[in-house]
Motif scaffolding. Sequence first.
Motif, PDB file in Angstrom:
ATOM      1  N   ARG A   1       0.837  -1.209   0.000  1.00 21.83           N
ATOM      2  CA  ARG A   1       0.000   0.000   0.000  1.00 21.83           C
ATOM      3  C   ARG A   1       0.869   1.254   0.000  1.00 21.83           C
ATOM      4  O   ARG A   1       0.578   2.224  -0.710  1.00 21.83           O
ATOM      5  N   THR A   2       1.914   1.247   0.792  1.00 19.55           N
ATOM      6  CA  THR A   2       2.814   2.394   0.864  1.00 19.55           C
ATOM      7  C   THR A   2       3.486   2.632  -0.481  1.00 19.55           C
ATOM      8  O   THR A   2       3.607   3.776  -0.943  1.00 19.55           O
ATOM      9  N   ARG A   3       3.898   1.545  -1.115  1.00 19.41           N
ATOM     10  CA  ARG A   3       4.531   1.668  -2.432  1.00 19.41           C
ATOM     11  C   ARG A   3       3.552   2.260  -3.447  1.00 19.41           C
ATOM     12  O   ARG A   3       3.910   3.133  -4.248  1.00 19.41           O
ATOM     13  N   GLU A   4       2.295   1.801  -3.416  1.00 17.26           N
ATOM     14  CA  GLU A   4       1.281   2.320  -4.332  1.00 17.26           C
ATOM     15  C   GLU A   4       1.050   3.813  -4.102  1.00 17.26           C
ATOM     16  O   GLU A   4       0.949   4.594  -5.054  1.00 17.26           O
ATOM     17  N   ARG A   5       0.972   4.207  -2.829  1.00 13.77           N
ATOM     18  CA  ARG A   5       0.772   5.620  -2.507  1.00 13.77           C
ATOM     19  C   ARG A   5       1.964   6.455  -2.954  1.00 13.77           C
ATOM     20  O   ARG A   5       1.799   7.574  -3.467  1.00 13.77           O
ATOM     21  N   LEU A   6       3.176   5.932  -2.762  1.00 11.32           N
ATOM     22  CA  LEU A   6       4.380   6.645  -3.181  1.00 11.32           C
ATOM     23  C   LEU A   6       4.388   6.832  -4.698  1.00 11.32           C
ATOM     24  O   LEU A   6       4.677   7.926  -5.191  1.00 11.32           O
ATOM     25  N   GLU A   7       4.042   5.792  -5.425  1.00  5.15           N
ATOM     26  CA  GLU A   7       4.014   5.892  -6.885  1.00  5.15           C
ATOM     27  C   GLU A   7       2.975   6.913  -7.341  1.00  5.15           C
ATOM     28  O   GLU A   7       3.213   7.689  -8.281  1.00  5.15           O
ATOM     29  N   ALA A   8       1.810   6.936  -6.670  1.00  8.03           N
ATOM     30  CA  ALA A   8       0.772   7.911  -7.017  1.00  8.03           C
ATOM     31  C   ALA A   8       1.262   9.328  -6.732  1.00  8.03           C
ATOM     32  O   ALA A   8       1.043  10.244  -7.545  1.00  8.03           O
ATOM     33  N   LEU A   9       1.912   9.525  -5.593  1.00 13.28           N
ATOM     34  CA  LEU A   9       2.445  10.854  -5.261  1.00 13.28           C
ATOM     35  C   LEU A   9       3.538  11.277  -6.235  1.00 13.28           C
ATOM     36  O   LEU A   9       3.611  12.453  -6.636  1.00 13.28           O
ATOM     37  N   GLU A  10       4.393  10.328  -6.619  1.00 18.75           N
ATOM     38  CA  GLU A  10       5.448  10.660  -7.595  1.00 18.75           C
ATOM     39  C   GLU A  10       4.833  11.081  -8.923  1.00 18.75           C
ATOM     40  O   GLU A  10       5.315  12.020  -9.564  1.00 18.75           O
TER      41      GLU A  10
ATOM     42  N   ARG B   1       1.863  12.465  -9.307  1.00 20.60           N
ATOM     43  CA  ARG B   1       1.272  13.800  -9.116  1.00 20.60           C
ATOM     44  C   ARG B   1       2.342  14.880  -9.155  1.00 20.60           C
ATOM     45  O   ARG B   1       2.155  15.939  -9.772  1.00 20.60           O
TER      46      ARG B   1
END
Length: 81
Positions: free
Chosen positions: A61-70, A72
């Motif tokens: 989940r953290t990796r997915e959120r990081l990829e989404a933030l990157e 953005r």
Amino acid sequence: MLHKLVIDAVSSQASKLLMSEKGLPAPDVEKHLKAMLQSALSKLDVVSRDEFDTQQVVLMRTRERLEALEARVAAMEEKNT
């Protein structure tokens, strides 16, 4: 190094238990072996399978959120240039 010492100690204790002249019944031998192994494992830095699986889900989940933030941030940077 500590792992080898713990495994050697458990092995030695198990050998003594199995070579006992007392002739312990099988359930008692199993109970003693389980107690020795639990004691040995408690001295090692290990986690349960449930804890491992839980942390793996959190990491995904953290990796997915990081990829989404990157993505953005990249979109914002591209918009500003």
